[in-house]
Design a protein around this motif. Sequence first.
Motif, short mmCIF file in Angstrom:
data_model
loop_
_atom_site.label_atom_id
_atom_site.label_comp_id
_atom_site.label_asym_id
_atom_site.label_seq_id
_atom_site.Cartn_x
_atom_site.Cartn_y
_atom_site.Cartn_z
N THR A 120 0.82 -1.20 0.00
CA THR A 120 0.00 0.00 0.00
C THR A 120 0.86 1.26 0.00
O THR A 120 1.68 1.46 0.90
CB THR A 120 -0.94 0.01 1.22
OG1 THR A 120 -1.74 -1.18 1.20
CG2 THR A 120 -1.86 1.22 1.18
N LEU A 121 0.66 2.09 -1.01
CA LEU A 121 1.39 3.35 -1.12
C LEU A 121 0.80 4.37 -0.16
O LEU A 121 -0.41 4.40 0.07
CB LEU A 121 1.34 3.87 -2.55
CG LEU A 121 1.87 2.92 -3.63
CD1 LEU A 121 1.68 3.52 -5.01
CD2 LEU A 121 3.32 2.57 -3.38
N SER A 122 1.65 5.23 0.36
CA SER A 122 1.24 6.18 1.39
C SER A 122 0.47 7.35 0.82
O SER A 122 0.92 8.00 -0.14
CB SER A 122 2.49 6.69 2.13
OG SER A 122 2.20 7.84 2.88
N GLU A 123 -0.68 7.64 1.42
CA GLU A 123 -1.44 8.82 1.01
C GLU A 123 -0.66 10.09 1.33
O GLU A 123 -0.71 11.07 0.58
CB GLU A 123 -2.80 8.84 1.72
CG GLU A 123 -3.66 10.03 1.33
CD GLU A 123 -4.98 10.08 2.07
OE1 GLU A 123 -5.68 11.10 1.94
OE2 GLU A 123 -5.31 9.11 2.79
N GLU A 124 0.09 10.08 2.44
CA GLU A 124 0.87 11.25 2.83
C GLU A 124 1.91 11.62 1.78
O GLU A 124 2.28 12.79 1.62
CB GLU A 124 1.56 11.01 4.17
CG GLU A 124 0.61 10.95 5.37
CD GLU A 124 -0.25 9.70 5.39
OE1 GLU A 124 0.17 8.68 4.80
OE2 GLU A 124 -1.34 9.74 6.00
N SER A 125 2.43 10.62 1.06
CA SER A 125 3.42 10.88 0.02
C SER A 125 2.78 11.19 -1.33
O SER A 125 3.48 11.38 -2.32
CB SER A 125 4.33 9.65 -0.15
OG SER A 125 3.63 8.57 -0.76
N PHE A 127 0.86 9.03 -2.78
CA PHE A 127 0.89 7.72 -3.45
C PHE A 127 2.08 7.60 -4.41
O PHE A 127 1.97 7.06 -5.50
CB PHE A 127 -0.44 7.47 -4.20
CG PHE A 127 -1.66 7.60 -3.34
CD1 PHE A 127 -2.00 6.60 -2.45
CD2 PHE A 127 -2.45 8.73 -3.41
CE1 PHE A 127 -3.13 6.73 -1.64
CE2 PHE A 127 -3.58 8.87 -2.61
CZ PHE A 127 -3.91 7.86 -1.71
N GLN A 131 8.71 6.81 -2.99
CA GLN A 131 8.81 6.88 -1.53
C GLN A 131 8.72 5.49 -0.90
O GLN A 131 9.19 5.28 0.22
CB GLN A 131 7.68 7.76 -0.97
CG GLN A 131 7.75 9.21 -1.42
CD GLN A 131 8.99 9.92 -0.91
OE1 GLN A 131 9.34 9.81 0.26
NE2 GLN A 131 9.67 10.64 -1.79
N ALA A 132 8.10 4.56 -1.62
CA ALA A 132 7.97 3.19 -1.11
C ALA A 132 9.04 2.26 -1.67
O ALA A 132 8.98 1.05 -1.45
CB ALA A 132 6.58 2.64 -1.47
N GLU A 135 10.83 -0.34 0.72
CA GLU A 135 9.94 -1.44 1.10
C GLU A 135 9.71 -2.38 -0.07
O GLU A 135 9.68 -3.61 0.10
CB GLU A 135 8.60 -0.90 1.60
CG GLU A 135 7.66 -1.99 2.09
CD GLU A 135 6.31 -1.45 2.53
OE1 GLU A 135 5.45 -2.28 2.91
OE2 GLU A 135 6.11 -0.22 2.50
N GLY A 334 -6.74 -0.12 -1.39
CA GLY A 334 -5.94 0.96 -0.85
C GLY A 334 -6.66 2.29 -0.79
O GLY A 334 -6.14 3.26 -0.24
#
Length: 367
Positions: A120-125, A127, A131-132, A135, A334
């Motif tokens: 799951t990609l970060s909403e804060e970034s 998506f 940034q992922a 991981e 997501g």
Amino acid sequence: MREQHGGDVYTEPVRLDFSVSLNPLGMPEALRDAVLSSSGSWEQYPDIRQRKLRQAAAGWYRRLGLSLSPEYFIFGGGASELLQTVFFSGRPKRVLLPVPSFGEYRRMAEASGAEIRFLTLSEESGFDLAQALPELIRALREEHYDMLVLASPNNPTGRAVGADVLREIAGVCRSTGTYLVLDECFGWFLPDRGRFSLLPEIAAHPGDYGHVLVLDSLTKICAMPGLRLGYAIASSDRVREEICRSMQPWPVSAPAEAAGCCAFDGILTEEVKKVQPMLQEERDYLAGSLRESGMKVYGSDANYLLIRCRDAEVLKKACLARGILIRSCADYEGLNRRFFRVCVKTREENRELINAIRQICGEKTNG
């Protein structure tokens, strides 16, 4: 029950369809003429080897400075059909899917019997896949995956992935024996497509990228979803043979073949030049206006925007009552019912969407 998709203009009356992300300028007239002019061939089977299409596609990429053999191309009835064939020919046991992403990746993986792991990609970034990246690389190296599916730009987020990130991911996949499927169907709308693609690497070093398959389509840039024409690019003879063995003999109709040849012979260059400046201006206008309405609009490199509101399902029904269709993202892994996607259209059409949303939200506007 099939996945929800945009473009359902049949269930309810729709005047403006913002749920599908096509070229806002519409289908080129020259392409429409080419399709109609091909009627003399409709009484014959299409070329089972797709020679005209492959030569035309290779010629277009060659004019861009990319040396891709005509043999690398496989055409089918849309990118989704080819995606299905890739899954059913490869039969991956374990698949890694960064999400949110196009729902057909998940559906095809499930239908082929694969075990899926969602990253799951970060909403804060916003998506952002970059940034992922740590991981993602850790998952590839420490867990065994037969296939990784990515998109650049991604759907529904609109975020493109830089070529440097893609090269790093492809290198890790090479070392772990993971097959990389890269969906570039919306890449036509990027100002500098080569900066977000693996095709330059495949052209320059085909032997190093036999584990990569690029999916593309003329549906979006030529606004021709009803004709169904997509293609895959693979430098591996073995991969292409496996895919072709799993396809029906004539996956591309004569009208679709005529459209494809016309596009690759020159229409694509004209359309890209026309739509990109207009798209950037209208995307900024639409995003800014939606933000003024109190909505969260995420950064996008493509011809569509991902937006968060209080309740996208309620908003969709209210828009539909006004003859406007938007794409709820409640069914995306997501995301949830607070998210929706809209394509970028012409100024007049974008203004009508904005006014409708403002009215629904209780705001007044003079247009």
